[in-house]
Design an enzyme around this catalytic site. Structure first.
Site: not given
Ligand SMILES: *Cc1c(COP(=O)(O)O)cnc(C)c1O
Length: 382
Positions: A41, A139, A168, A224, A268, A315, A317
């Site tokens: 992601k 969440r 999660h 994951r 700046y 700045c 850039d």
């Molecule tokens: C982003 C995410 C992950 C990965 O998390 P890390 O801490 O980067 O390993 C796994 N599961 C879900 C649902 C996430 O949103």
């Protein structure tokens, strides 16, 4: 040394050997009898989703996970065929895209599930989804105590296939483990109650990076990993517990050098005033590249293995650094020239500046900085 992109002397370097080594490390931990779903992601945490996805699939990942429909579509348009899981439920209006591009959504509401079933059925198909269970992060997700009821409400639908069930953790990367254990316990009970009610949970998964490093009991059927794919630690809690190689470094070349008169201001607000006899060099990188403005005057860069302070306001850039030949009398601070390589994050001449160091100074986490650095700068894969 790697050439920079033709059009700009500031770039992000992605070390593909490091990405492969991190995946190997993950595979060795979780074994070969379960799946690895590589989380790509946010453009693979700024590392470039298409390139990283292809590399991860070659080096051991079975699936990919994204956060938005767009991210999934982009991977499909790049020719990626592996299963793509979207970690949240999109709006109902996005369902035609899920069907067209074969993206598997997380499901958290009955309305969405039934709409998905209807549209899949109308297309003569049965679309997979993963049920997201809320075990305590609060969440998204179906509340653990309501999962069986939820499934009863949608299970009649022939257009839907429950392919997986996941949750999660809110505190997998915290040293305190009580809340984590409570969530894991709730997740186990949900899976058990699903089986008792004759619902096959499919692929059971819950382990993010911190779990992969710390808690083998969370591996279930699939893991994951996100941040550890990129060689970064989820938090200080995992330092020393896994061998990772950071894949991202940030490089640039000096675009301008001058020796301002004593008392001249720089950038700046002229917040920095030059003492006499120092060089002030300009780098073509700024806050629009992810270099936090709040780090102005609080960060170092590397030039030929020497740490040089950034000075004045960062700045949009560009930013400036100071080269003071008298700063450290024990060392000979080398003067800089236009075109010299300067490292913002990464290794240079035997020294290293890490994303974690910068994140600490900026009051954030490495995740956020990596995402930001990948946005405007070109990525060079080495
Ligand atoms: C982003 C995410 C992950 C990965 O998390 P890390 O801490 O980067 O390993 C796994 N599961 C879900 C649902 C996430 O949103």
């Amino acid at each position: 040394m790697q050439d920079h992109p033709l059009e700009r002397a500031a770039w992000v370097e992605i070390d593909t050997k490091a990405l492969r080594a991190n995946m190997k490390e993950i595979r060795e931990r979780v074994g070969y009898d379960r799946q690895v779903c590589a989380v790509v992601k946010a453009d693979a945490y700024g590392h470039g989703a298409v390139e990283v996805a292809k590399l991860e699939l070659q080096s051991g990942a079975n699936r990919l996970a994204v956060a938005t429909v767009d991210e999934g579509v982009k991977l499909r348009k790049a020719g990626i065929k592996a299963p793509i899981l979207m970690l949240a439920e999109p709006p109902i209006s996005a369902i035609p895209l899920l069907l067209e591009y074969d993206i598997t959504p997380a499901v958290t509401t009955i309305d969405f599930a039934l709409s998905l079933g209807e549209m899949a059925d109308a297309a003569g198909r049965c679309h997979p989804f993963h049920l997201k269970v809320n075990t305590g992060m609060n969440r998204i997700g179906v509340l653990d105590s309501e999962v069986v009821e939820f499934l009863k409400a949608i299970s009649f639908h022939r257009g839907l296939e429950l392919q997986g069930t996941f949750t999660h953790f809110a505190t997998a990367d915290e040293s305190e483990t009580w809340d984590f254990k409570k969530q894991l316990d709730r997740f186990r009970k949900v899976i058990e109650s699903m089986r008792q009610a004759d619902f096959d949970p499919g692929i059971v998964h819950c382990a993010n990076s911190a779990c992969i490093v710390r808690y083998p009991e969370t591996y279930f059927d699939m893991v994951r990993p996100g941040i550890i794919l990129y060689g970064l630690h989820p938090s200080k809690v995992t330092y020393g517990a896994i061998d990772l190689q950071p894949a991202m470094s940030m490089q640039c070349e000096v675009t301008h050098v001058k020796t301002p008169a004593r008392g001249e201001g720089v950038s700046y607000g002229l917040k920095y005033r030059s003492p006499s006899g120092v060089q002030v060099a300009t780098l073509p990188i700024g806050y629009a590249d992810g270099l936090r403005r709040s780090l102005s005057g609080w960060m170092m860069v590397l030039h030929e293995g020497q740490r040089l302070p950034q000075v004045g306001t960062i700045c949009m850039d560009q930013c400036m650094i100071e080269v003071d030949p008298l700063r450290d009398v024990r060392k000979h601070i080398k003067p800089v020239h236009i075109g010299d390589r300067v490292t913002i994050v990464g290794c240079n001449g035997g020294d290293e500046l890490t994303l974690d160091m910068m994140a600490n100074a900026a009051g954030t986490i490495n995740y956020e900085l990596a995402c930001a650095f990948g946005k405007r700068m070109h990525k060079v894969y080495i």
